[in-house]
Design a protein around this motif. Structure first.
Motif, PDB file in Angstrom:
ATOM      1  N   LEU A 208      58.267  -2.666  39.150  1.00 56.82           N
ATOM      2  CA  LEU A 208      59.387  -2.450  38.235  1.00 56.82           C
ATOM      3  C   LEU A 208      60.565  -3.361  38.568  1.00 56.82           C
ATOM      4  N   GLY A 209      60.711  -3.729  39.848  1.00 62.20           N
ATOM      5  CA  GLY A 209      61.750  -4.682  40.226  1.00 62.20           C
ATOM      6  C   GLY A 209      61.494  -6.052  39.611  1.00 62.20           C
ATOM      7  N   PHE A 210      60.228  -6.488  39.649  1.00 63.04           N
ATOM      8  CA  PHE A 210      59.860  -7.757  39.023  1.00 63.04           C
ATOM      9  C   PHE A 210      60.073  -7.684  37.511  1.00 63.04           C
ATOM     10  N   HIS A 211      59.711  -6.558  36.919  1.00 61.50           N
ATOM     11  CA  HIS A 211      59.922  -6.349  35.487  1.00 61.50           C
ATOM     12  C   HIS A 211      61.421  -6.387  35.153  1.00 61.50           C
ATOM     13  N   ALA A 212      62.250  -5.770  36.000  1.00 58.92           N
ATOM     14  CA  ALA A 212      63.696  -5.771  35.779  1.00 58.92           C
ATOM     15  C   ALA A 212      64.260  -7.189  35.875  1.00 58.92           C
ATOM     16  N   TYR A 213      63.729  -7.980  36.816  1.00 61.63           N
ATOM     17  CA  TYR A 213      64.167  -9.377  36.930  1.00 61.63           C
ATOM     18  C   TYR A 213      63.854 -10.145  35.639  1.00 61.63           C
ATOM     19  N   LEU A 214      62.625  -9.996  35.130  1.00 60.62           N
ATOM     20  CA  LEU A 214      62.248 -10.701  33.907  1.00 60.62           C
ATOM     21  C   LEU A 214      63.072 -10.224  32.713  1.00 60.62           C
ATOM     22  N   GLY A 215      63.454  -8.945  32.725  1.00 66.61           N
ATOM     23  CA  GLY A 215      64.230  -8.394  31.617  1.00 66.61           C
ATOM     24  C   GLY A 215      65.714  -8.692  31.692  1.00 66.61           C
ATOM     25  N   THR A 216      66.148  -9.335  32.762  1.00 66.46           N
ATOM     26  CA  THR A 216      67.574  -9.678  32.892  1.00 66.46           C
ATOM     27  C   THR A 216      67.746 -11.183  33.056  1.00 66.46           C
ATOM     28  N   ALA A 217      67.472 -11.690  34.247  1.00 66.61           N
ATOM     29  CA  ALA A 217      67.701 -13.108  34.528  1.00 66.61           C
ATOM     30  C   ALA A 217      66.496 -13.986  34.233  1.00 66.61           C
ATOM     31  N   GLY A 218      65.298 -13.428  34.253  1.00 65.99           N
ATOM     32  CA  GLY A 218      64.082 -14.237  34.168  1.00 65.99           C
ATOM     33  C   GLY A 218      63.739 -14.765  32.787  1.00 65.99           C
ATOM     34  N   VAL A 219      64.100 -14.061  31.739  1.00 64.44           N
ATOM     35  CA  VAL A 219      63.784 -14.494  30.365  1.00 64.44           C
ATOM     36  C   VAL A 219      65.084 -14.532  29.576  1.00 64.44           C
ATOM     37  N   ARG A 220      65.426 -15.711  29.126  1.00 65.04           N
ATOM     38  CA  ARG A 220      66.685 -15.879  28.408  1.00 65.04           C
ATOM     39  C   ARG A 220      66.712 -15.027  27.142  1.00 65.04           C
ATOM     40  N   GLY A 221      67.763 -14.250  26.979  1.00 66.08           N
ATOM     41  CA  GLY A 221      67.931 -13.415  25.798  1.00 66.08           C
ATOM     42  C   GLY A 221      67.370 -12.011  25.918  1.00 66.08           C
ATOM     43  N   ALA A 222      66.569 -11.746  26.978  1.00 64.82           N
ATOM     44  CA  ALA A 222      65.955 -10.417  27.121  1.00 64.82           C
ATOM     45  C   ALA A 222      67.000  -9.345  27.400  1.00 64.82           C
ATOM     46  N   TYR A 223      67.970  -9.653  28.253  1.00 63.30           N
ATOM     47  CA  TYR A 223      68.996  -8.651  28.566  1.00 63.30           C
ATOM     48  C   TYR A 223      69.832  -8.338  27.329  1.00 63.30           C
ATOM     49  N   THR A 224      70.189  -9.367  26.576  1.00 66.00           N
ATOM     50  CA  THR A 224      70.966  -9.151  25.347  1.00 66.00           C
ATOM     51  C   THR A 224      70.187  -8.279  24.373  1.00 66.00           C
ATOM     52  N   ALA A 225      68.880  -8.500  24.283  1.00 64.08           N
ATOM     53  CA  ALA A 225      68.043  -7.691  23.393  1.00 64.08           C
ATOM     54  C   ALA A 225      68.064  -6.228  23.808  1.00 64.08           C
ATOM     55  N   MET A 226      67.956  -5.964  25.108  1.00 63.54           N
ATOM     56  CA  MET A 226      67.990  -4.572  25.586  1.00 63.54           C
ATOM     57  C   MET A 226      69.374  -3.963  25.392  1.00 63.54           C
ATOM     58  N   ARG A 227      70.398  -4.747  25.650  1.00 63.69           N
ATOM     59  CA  ARG A 227      71.760  -4.220  25.551  1.00 63.69           C
ATOM     60  C   ARG A 227      72.136  -3.855  24.119  1.00 63.69           C
ATOM     61  N   HIS A 228      71.759  -4.719  23.166  1.00 62.58           N
ATOM     62  CA  HIS A 228      72.139  -4.486  21.770  1.00 62.58           C
ATOM     63  C   HIS A 228      71.085  -3.729  20.977  1.00 62.58           C
ATOM     64  N   GLY A 229      69.834  -3.765  21.435  1.00 63.39           N
ATOM     65  CA  GLY A 229      68.779  -3.051  20.738  1.00 63.39           C
ATOM     66  C   GLY A 229      68.144  -3.837  19.603  1.00 63.39           C
ATOM     67  N   TYR A 230      68.511  -5.097  19.460  1.00 62.34           N
ATOM     68  CA  TYR A 230      67.900  -5.932  18.432  1.00 62.34           C
ATOM     69  C   TYR A 230      67.970  -7.402  18.858  1.00 62.34           C
ATOM     70  N   VAL A 231      67.171  -8.236  18.201  1.00 64.24           N
ATOM     71  CA  VAL A 231      67.123  -9.662  18.516  1.00 64.24           C
ATOM     72  C   VAL A 231      67.197 -10.469  17.234  1.00 64.24           C
ATOM     73  N   ASP A 232      67.466 -11.774  17.376  1.00 61.50           N
ATOM     74  CA  ASP A 232      67.441 -12.616  16.183  1.00 61.50           C
ATOM     75  C   ASP A 232      66.009 -13.079  15.917  1.00 61.50           C
ATOM     76  N   GLU A 233      65.782 -13.628  14.748  1.00 58.98           N
ATOM     77  CA  GLU A 233      64.424 -14.003  14.357  1.00 58.98           C
ATOM     78  C   GLU A 233      63.848 -15.101  15.230  1.00 58.98           C
ATOM     79  N   ALA A 234      64.692 -16.027  15.673  1.00 62.95           N
ATOM     80  CA  ALA A 234      64.201 -17.119  16.519  1.00 62.95           C
ATOM     81  C   ALA A 234      63.654 -16.582  17.837  1.00 62.95           C
TER      82      ALA A 234
END
Length: 199
Positions: A137-163
């Protein structure tokens, strides 16, 4: 809790280490049931989207495109195969061992003879499953924050852009565009969000 006696006791001394471990043990016993309830809620909430689907094997074979940046990330549905591995192994299987062994340590499982050997096995399962779960889960948390660009914003806002959806979850975006999945819940699932600045 497992190794503090060897690492913390020499630094803190007995007078501070004793009360601290007493408080931590009781906090651990208090949060254990909350952890159990949380695991059940996570399983119920996400299980419908965690079964194997089209593209999962391709994603696994390419490891999500990690080693082939030019080809990009293989298309996936709402959750990619890596996230499904985290769910089934990290949440369901390891969660089961952490919870069941924890209940055994608290002597809350009916029909069990709580011998010294039972408690030793429970400790071993509990500690091993917990450490593996924390790592996964620590590795998963890393990918969901710093590891994948835009992933943290997606979790924080609950939505993503089409791109972003096209790049990381193309099959999911197809389902939204075709109407198989509703495009809106309480907020738009696919909507424009500010682009994160690169570091």
């Amino acid at each position: 809790m497992a190794f503090g006696r060897f690492f913390m006791l020499p630094v803190l001394g007995r007078q501070l280490y004793g009360p601290l471990t007493y408080v931590l043990k009781n906090l651990h016993n208090f949060f254990g049931p909350l952890f159990t309830v949380s695991i059940i809620i996570v399983i119920i909430t996400f299980i419908k989207d965690e079964f194997p689907r089209r593209g999962d094997m391709n994603w696994m074979l390419k490891l999500g495109g990690v080693f082939n940046k030019e080809g990009g990330e293989p298309p996936t549905h709402r959750f990619n195969a890596g996230e499904k591995v985290v769910f089934w192994i990290g949440v369901v299987i390891l969660g089961f061992f952490v919870v069941s062994s924890g209940l055994s340590l608290d002597r809350l499982l009916p029909g069990i003879d709580y011998t010294r050997q039972t408690m030793q096995w429970s400790h071993m399962f509990h500690a091993t499953a917990a450490v593996l779960m924390i790592c996964l889960l620590g590795f998963h948390a890393y990918l969901g924050t710093a590891g994948v660009r835009g992933a943290y914003t997606a979790m924080r806002h609950g939505y993503v852009d089409e791109a972003w959806a096209q790049e990381h979850h193309a099959y999911w975006l197809e389902d939204i565009r075709s109407g198989k999945i509703p495009a809106q819940r309480s907020q738009p699932v696919v909507a424009a969000v500010p682009e994160e600045k690169s570091a």
